[in-house]
Design a protein around this motif. Sequence first.
Motif, PDB file in Angstrom:
ATOM      1  N   ALA A  79       0.816  -1.216   0.000  1.00  0.00           N
ATOM      2  CA  ALA A  79       0.000   0.000   0.000  1.00  0.00           C
ATOM      3  C   ALA A  79       0.847   1.262   0.000  1.00  0.00           C
ATOM      4  N   ASP A  80       2.002   1.212   0.657  1.00  0.00           N
ATOM      5  CA  ASP A  80       2.887   2.378   0.768  1.00  0.00           C
ATOM      6  C   ASP A  80       4.310   1.849   0.906  1.00  0.00           C
ATOM      7  N   GLY A  81       5.135   2.092  -0.093  1.00  0.00           N
ATOM      8  CA  GLY A  81       6.478   1.523  -0.119  1.00  0.00           C
ATOM      9  C   GLY A  81       7.487   2.198   0.786  1.00  0.00           C
ATOM     10  N   ARG A  82       7.106   3.258   1.467  1.00  0.00           N
ATOM     11  CA  ARG A  82       8.056   3.931   2.356  1.00  0.00           C
ATOM     12  C   ARG A  82       8.329   3.055   3.578  1.00  0.00           C
ATOM     13  N   VAL A  83       9.614   2.763   3.803  1.00  0.00           N
ATOM     14  CA  VAL A  83      10.001   1.892   4.906  1.00  0.00           C
ATOM     15  C   VAL A  83      11.251   2.446   5.586  1.00  0.00           C
ATOM     16  N   SER A  84      11.555   1.872   6.740  1.00  0.00           N
ATOM     17  CA  SER A  84      12.800   2.165   7.447  1.00  0.00           C
ATOM     18  C   SER A  84      13.329   0.870   8.025  1.00  0.00           C
ATOM     19  N   LEU A  85      14.634   0.699   7.977  1.00  0.00           N
ATOM     20  CA  LEU A  85      15.294  -0.487   8.514  1.00  0.00           C
ATOM     21  C   LEU A  85      16.321  -0.078   9.564  1.00  0.00           C
ATOM     22  N   LEU A  86      16.345  -0.802  10.668  1.00  0.00           N
ATOM     23  CA  LEU A  86      17.374  -0.630  11.685  1.00  0.00           C
ATOM     24  C   LEU A  86      18.260  -1.866  11.661  1.00  0.00           C
ATOM     25  N   LEU A  87      19.550  -1.649  11.392  1.00  0.00           N
ATOM     26  CA  LEU A  87      20.525  -2.732  11.340  1.00  0.00           C
ATOM     27  C   LEU A  87      21.606  -2.449  12.370  1.00  0.00           C
ATOM     28  N   SER A  88      22.009  -3.462  13.111  1.00  0.00           N
ATOM     29  CA  SER A  88      22.982  -3.232  14.180  1.00  0.00           C
ATOM     30  C   SER A  88      24.016  -4.342  14.200  1.00  0.00           C
ATOM     31  N   ARG A  89      25.155  -4.048  14.779  1.00  0.00           N
ATOM     32  CA  ARG A  89      26.230  -5.023  14.956  1.00  0.00           C
ATOM     33  C   ARG A  89      26.154  -5.547  16.389  1.00  0.00           C
ATOM     34  N   PRO A  90      25.916  -6.836  16.580  1.00  0.00           N
ATOM     35  CA  PRO A  90      25.783  -7.361  17.940  1.00  0.00           C
ATOM     36  C   PRO A  90      27.114  -7.359  18.677  1.00  0.00           C
ATOM     37  N   GLY A  91      27.030  -7.409  19.983  1.00  0.00           N
ATOM     38  CA  GLY A  91      28.226  -7.452  20.816  1.00  0.00           C
ATOM     39  C   GLY A  91      27.858  -7.538  22.277  1.00  0.00           C
TER      40      GLY A  91
END
Length: 240
Positions: A79-91
């Motif tokens: 319906a709406d292609g606007r997205v956000s992704l949160l990517l992180s480096r574990p530790g």
Amino acid sequence: MHLMIPITPRAEPLPEPGGGDHSALARALLREALTASLATLDPSGGHPFVSLVTVATDYDGAPLLLASRLALHSRNMAADGRVSLLLSRPGRGDPLAHPRLTLSGIATPSGAKHLRARFLARHPKAALYIDFPDFRFWRVLPGAAHLVAGFGRAPELPPAALLTDLTGAEALLDAEPRLVEQLDAAAIQRYALRQGAPAGAWRLVGLDPGGVDLLDGERALRLPFPCHVTDPAMLDDVMR
């Protein structure tokens, strides 16, 4: 294809949280991520809806998602292609002390044939459902990114800082599936260790003009090339 890899120092060190190359760190976070928090928009009320998703990358580094049409986040993206992704480096320790990347962009469905192999290389268990008729790939074209690299270091990055230029690299990309299978595993392992990678059973899961992607169980690693690679014949030289 066997690589003879002498012991030589790496021209470009692996990006670390305390390093100064924000673009290199952002690209590493993007390429190494196996999962991400995905924010989509609820079309009925407009509120953000956050999901946990598995993620891979296209040749240029654009995030790839595999989602069922029955999933709420899939219906939201349709319906709406606007997205956000949160990517992180574990530790270990404080999770807020580790680097993370928030990427915003536009998600669109993609039927490109090479996406299946690239996704399965990183997520082999997805073979159980990847060919179900209700599943399809979504490619996220980055529009902006916010990197948290450490205390007082949180730059905004343009898409060009994240994506790899594929100009003139058709020969390399065409050969990528074969190279992933044929590049000598022992040589890849030695190369990873000599670039400062932690010990492990590293295996090649992808390559592109900017570098190679390695996997050891649940650990992923991005090793950038010291130069832009556009042809398979260049690999012997750049991986020395």
